[in-house]
Motif scaffolding. Sequence first.
Motif: not given
Length: 383
Positions: A100-124
């Motif tokens: 289950f943990q690997n199904d979460i961590r290795l989920n490409d679609a989920l990681f792309k969303r997380i990565q998008s937020v990480y790179l684009n979210e206004d931290r302020n």
Amino acid sequence: MNNPLLDEFKTPFGSAPFNKIKIEHFIPAIEKAIEIALKEIDEITAQPEAPTFENTIEKLEKCGQLIGRNTSLLFNLNSAETSEALQKTTQQASPLLTNFQNDIRLNDALFKRIQSVYLNEDRNALTTEQTTLLEKEYKSFVRNGANLNSESKEKLRIIDTELSQLSLNFGEHVLADTQAFQLHIEREEDLKGLPPIVIEMAAEEAQSREKSGWVFTLDYPSYVPFMTYAENRTLRKKLCLAFGQRGFQDNPQNNSEIILKIVQLRKKRAQLLGYKSHAAFVLEERMAQSEETVKKFLDTLSEKAKPAAEKEWETMKKFAAVNFNLEQLEKWDTAFVSEKLKQAELDLDEQQLKPYFPLDKVLEGLFEIVNKLYGIQLKETTQ
């Protein structure tokens, strides 16, 4: 079958209703909770809206709470009050949870969303807590294989599954040896030096095992007081050696091969993720950050602390020779001699201090410290 592990605990403070929970409830509850959590993940990844902190990170944080609660109960029960049935259940649950943990961590679609937020979210626009959570989630995915190719991800899954099973086996072996040992005392003179409360506990333990006299075990509440206060050196040695041999005896519970396999797999996993060693992988998230820093710290600590430790050791040796006629201090003597030395030099006996620290006073003091340090006030609630 009515399964209380699939429902909200409607008890005071949400505590577990152990009287209603049966061992056979755990696996169906974990399987169902995993099914629910994976659906929640699918809902996150299927959103047509662009990834944001609210629709991705917050939702991910709330995902799988039922799994966390139930697995925490299972593994705590297995550690505190295990049985053959509980051990089989944890062995069955372990690969389910790893997958289950690997199904979460290795989920490409989920990681792309997380990565998008990480790179684009206004931290302020985020609070300190939100920024910390975002960075924690992103790093967790990266450090656990989200950027690996498909072949490497499959290798990681295999390694993680084997590691989880080996770690579980290691703990079970230590626990089995712990429970298998008992120090049965029938002569009252062998209890000399032990505080009354410790003797009373040992008598209750013996009674629960349908034995006469007193029984001491390798559990800390029994082991530590015996090693600290018992004057019978032969029995201290017996208990000390049994404690140190847990998981390393010539029996089916020997952990030697398991340790070697764990070390090998951890190194293989770390290198798969791009790290030189398991230590390098772990330390990246710690204050030290590198193996070199740790080694320097330990070398400096040794240089500063060793002279003081050697001086204390010599003091203990002289005290033991004069007061107990011990020519050579052994591991099973140190706690006992240290306690006697403390009593002699400081006139301090911790057993005599205990009545002055009842639970309500300790809590009162703790709450006062928390208030002074963090400005937090704690008040009792009946809700």
